[in-house]
Design a protein around this motif. Structure first.
Motif, mmCIF file in Angstrom:
data_model
loop_
_atom_site.group_PDB
_atom_site.id
_atom_site.type_symbol
_atom_site.label_atom_id
_atom_site.label_comp_id
_atom_site.label_asym_id
_atom_site.label_seq_id
_atom_site.Cartn_x
_atom_site.Cartn_y
_atom_site.Cartn_z
ATOM 1 N N ARG A 118 67.361 58.031 90.329
ATOM 2 C CA ARG A 118 67.227 56.589 90.055
ATOM 3 C C ARG A 118 66.442 55.906 91.179
ATOM 4 N NH1 ARG A 118 73.538 54.935 91.420
ATOM 5 N NH2 ARG A 118 73.486 55.797 93.499
ATOM 6 N N THR A 119 66.306 56.602 92.308
ATOM 7 C CA THR A 119 65.663 56.027 93.484
ATOM 8 C C THR A 119 64.147 56.163 93.384
ATOM 9 O OG1 THR A 119 67.575 56.756 94.741
ATOM 10 C CG2 THR A 119 65.640 56.132 96.018
ATOM 11 N N PRO A 120 63.414 55.067 93.623
ATOM 12 C CA PRO A 120 61.955 55.160 93.592
ATOM 13 C C PRO A 120 61.447 56.224 94.562
ATOM 14 C CG PRO A 120 62.657 52.871 93.713
ATOM 15 C CD PRO A 120 63.898 53.706 93.878
ATOM 16 N N GLY A 121 60.370 56.896 94.171
ATOM 17 C CA GLY A 121 59.834 57.996 94.980
ATOM 18 C C GLY A 121 60.016 59.325 94.267
ATOM 19 N N ALA A 174 67.516 55.951 78.869
ATOM 20 C CA ALA A 174 66.714 56.412 80.012
ATOM 21 C C ALA A 174 66.706 57.941 80.087
ATOM 22 C CB ALA A 174 67.270 55.827 81.314
ATOM 23 N N ILE A 175 67.823 58.570 79.732
ATOM 24 C CA ILE A 175 67.872 60.042 79.724
ATOM 25 C C ILE A 175 66.895 60.571 78.673
ATOM 26 C CG2 ILE A 175 69.322 62.066 79.215
ATOM 27 C CD1 ILE A 175 71.744 60.381 80.130
ATOM 28 N N ASP A 176 66.946 59.961 77.497
ATOM 29 C CA ASP A 176 66.093 60.427 76.398
ATOM 30 C C ASP A 176 64.611 60.253 76.752
ATOM 31 O OD1 ASP A 176 68.523 60.791 75.290
ATOM 32 O OD2 ASP A 176 68.265 59.430 73.602
ATOM 33 N N SER A 177 64.304 59.120 77.366
ATOM 34 C CA SER A 177 62.909 58.861 77.737
ATOM 35 C C SER A 177 62.457 59.828 78.852
ATOM 36 C CB SER A 177 62.786 57.397 78.158
ATOM 37 O OG SER A 177 61.828 57.229 79.122
ATOM 38 N N ALA A 178 63.356 60.092 79.809
ATOM 39 C CA ALA A 178 63.017 61.035 80.887
ATOM 40 C C ALA A 178 62.754 62.419 80.305
ATOM 41 C CB ALA A 178 64.139 61.087 81.918
ATOM 42 N N ALA A 179 63.629 62.849 79.394
ATOM 43 C CA ALA A 179 63.464 64.189 78.805
ATOM 44 C C ALA A 179 62.130 64.297 78.068
ATOM 45 C CB ALA A 179 64.620 64.488 77.857
ATOM 46 N N ALA A 180 61.744 63.220 77.409
ATOM 47 C CA ALA A 180 60.470 63.238 76.664
ATOM 48 C C ALA A 180 59.282 63.339 77.608
ATOM 49 C CB ALA A 180 60.364 61.982 75.803
ATOM 50 N N VAL A 225 61.619 58.570 87.656
ATOM 51 C CA VAL A 225 62.654 57.614 88.050
ATOM 52 C C VAL A 225 63.422 57.236 86.789
ATOM 53 C CG1 VAL A 225 63.115 55.349 89.061
ATOM 54 C CG2 VAL A 225 61.268 56.781 89.979
ATOM 55 N N ALA A 226 64.715 57.570 86.778
ATOM 56 C CA ALA A 226 65.525 57.303 85.588
ATOM 57 C C ALA A 226 66.973 57.098 86.011
ATOM 58 C CB ALA A 226 65.433 58.481 84.610
ATOM 59 N N ASP A 227 67.626 56.173 85.342
ATOM 60 C CA ASP A 227 69.039 55.923 85.580
ATOM 61 C C ASP A 227 69.845 56.772 84.592
ATOM 62 O OD1 ASP A 227 71.632 55.061 85.766
ATOM 63 O OD2 ASP A 227 71.163 52.923 85.551
ATOM 64 N N LEU A 228 70.499 57.796 85.103
ATOM 65 C CA LEU A 228 71.193 58.757 84.238
ATOM 66 C C LEU A 228 72.487 58.204 83.635
ATOM 67 C CD1 LEU A 228 70.631 62.019 86.327
ATOM 68 C CD2 LEU A 228 69.590 61.457 84.121
ATOM 69 N N VAL A 269 78.259 63.374 80.990
ATOM 70 C CA VAL A 269 77.471 63.166 79.764
ATOM 71 C C VAL A 269 75.985 63.409 80.026
ATOM 72 C CG1 VAL A 269 76.789 61.451 78.029
ATOM 73 C CG2 VAL A 269 79.163 61.544 78.835
ATOM 74 N N ALA A 270 75.475 62.908 81.153
ATOM 75 C CA ALA A 270 74.027 63.004 81.427
ATOM 76 C C ALA A 270 73.537 64.450 81.548
ATOM 77 C CB ALA A 270 73.669 62.199 82.676
ATOM 78 N N PRO A 271 74.184 65.289 82.372
ATOM 79 C CA PRO A 271 73.666 66.664 82.445
ATOM 80 C C PRO A 271 73.722 67.387 81.109
ATOM 81 C CG PRO A 271 75.656 66.418 83.803
ATOM 82 C CD PRO A 271 75.243 65.051 83.365
ATOM 83 N N ALA A 272 74.810 67.161 80.355
ATOM 84 C CA ALA A 272 74.927 67.834 79.050
ATOM 85 C C ALA A 272 73.807 67.371 78.117
ATOM 86 C CB ALA A 272 76.295 67.543 78.442
ATOM 87 N N ARG A 273 73.556 66.071 78.080
ATOM 88 C CA ARG A 273 72.536 65.549 77.159
ATOM 89 C C ARG A 273 71.128 65.942 77.611
ATOM 90 N NH1 ARG A 273 72.760 61.428 73.235
ATOM 91 N NH2 ARG A 273 70.701 60.625 72.691
ATOM 92 N N LEU A 274 70.870 65.759 78.913
ATOM 93 C CA LEU A 274 69.531 66.085 79.430
ATOM 94 C C LEU A 274 69.223 67.560 79.190
ATOM 95 C CD1 LEU A 274 67.065 65.031 81.047
ATOM 96 C CD2 LEU A 274 68.262 65.721 83.137
ATOM 97 N N ASN A 275 70.218 68.392 79.478
ATOM 98 C CA ASN A 275 70.011 69.832 79.298
ATOM 99 C C ASN A 275 69.719 70.165 77.834
ATOM 100 O OD1 ASN A 275 70.517 72.098 81.441
ATOM 101 N ND2 ASN A 275 70.946 72.963 79.439
ATOM 102 N N HIS A 276 70.496 69.539 76.949
ATOM 103 C CA HIS A 276 70.317 69.793 75.515
ATOM 104 C C HIS A 276 68.897 69.387 75.080
ATOM 105 C CE1 HIS A 276 71.243 70.203 71.316
ATOM 106 N NE2 HIS A 276 70.876 68.952 71.094
ATOM 107 N N LEU A 277 68.463 68.216 75.528
ATOM 108 C CA LEU A 277 67.127 67.736 75.137
ATOM 109 C C LEU A 277 66.016 68.617 75.712
ATOM 110 C CD1 LEU A 277 67.714 63.890 75.606
ATOM 111 C CD2 LEU A 277 67.424 65.101 73.429
#
Ligand code: NAI
Length: 243
Positions: free
Chosen positions: A33-36, A48-54, A40-43, A84-92
């Motif tokens: 979530r930190t710039p740099g 934001a998770i879906d957009s990051a995965a894409a 940059v995504a808020d999990l 929830v975030a790791p499970a969803r991100l991993n799945h995507l």
């Protein structure tokens, strides 16, 4: 060519791991979530998770789910980011994983303080954000953190079984207390006395590079016959506490 995604890469254990992997010659994609960070995504935010995965391009040869929040955060955020975030991100990201990839989630020995039966934890993982929000309404931050880390452990076994046919391994690393910025939050949530007692048992707190070394090994070919395990990296804290 190896390309590894590291979440929570801008601080503590994730930053140490990123440095180690880069020094080994891997290409590391950082998410925080930190710039740099590269992404940059808020999990805590499903969109934001879906957009990051894409935005993440494959193939990935590894993922380290390191991002996490402590028991001082709101319970809904704790369950969202830590489970929830790791499970969803991993799945995507599954379609973008190379066969034979290695995945590691950073859980915590604190996960063992959650005494929920496994089916209840599985229901949280399978129920995603909706299940997490329902649970969050009934627990405080400390309990939410314990549940979230047990969730991380159970998710690792579930994902190891699901991804085994593709030769993808999934393991968990459980640290005890580690000298990173999150430790100050742990002081606020569970109390400095408990952390001091842990350091008295083991001699000191862990260092981020010591946890990162374990994750690095589990991401590497050197651990190719290791799958679905929890590796405690806690200076013996869990064993000493239970003795
Ligand atoms: P840290 O606070 O230094 O690093 C956490 C990282 O996660 C930060 O870069 C932060 O920006 C990122 N992050 C937090 N919330 C996020 C969000 N919503 N979206 C995207 N990124 C987010 O803490 P540390 O110690 O490096 O923690 C890493 C992992 O280790 C966490 O999962 C933590 O629960 C776990 N852990 C840490 C222990 C410790 O004593 N330091 C003990 C046991 C487990």
């Amino acid at each position: 060519m190896s390309r590894i995604l590291v979440t929570g890469a801008m601080s503590g254990i994730g930053a140490a791991l990123t440095a180690q992997l880069r020094s080994d010659g891997h290409t590391v994609l950082t998410l925080d979530r930190t710039p740099g960070a590269d992404i940059v995504a808020d999990l805590s935010d499903i969109a934001a998770i879906d957009s990051a995965a894409a935005r993440i391009e494959g193939p990935l040869t590894g993922i380290a789910h390191v991002a996490g929040v402590p028991g001082t955060a709101p319970p809904a955020v704790i369950l969202a980011v830590n489970t929830v975030a790791p499970a969803r991100l991993n799945h995507l990201l599954e379609p973008k994983l190379a066969d034979g990839a290695a995945i590691v989630i950073v859980a915590s020995v604190t996960g063992h303080r959650c005494l929920w039966p496994e089916p209840q934890v599985r229901a949280l993982i399978e129920g995603g954000a909706q299940a997490a929000n329902a649970i969050a309404a009934t627990v405080d931050g400390v309990e939410a953190y314990q549940i979230s880390k047990r969730g991380a452990l159970v998710w690792a076994s579930m994902a190891a079984a699901a991804l085994h046919p593709r030769g993808i391994r999934v393991n968990a690393v459980s640290p005890g207390p580690v000298e990173t910025p999150i430790l100050r939050d742990f002081e606020a949530s569970i109390g400095k006395d408990r952390l001091d007692a842990a350091a008295a048992l083991t001699g000191r707190h862990g260092r981020p590079d010591e946890i990162a070394e374990a994750v690095r090994w589990l991401l590497s070919r050197a651990s190719r016959w290791v799958n679905g395990i929890e590796l405690k990296v806690d200076g013996g804290y869990h064993a000493l506490r239970s003795a």
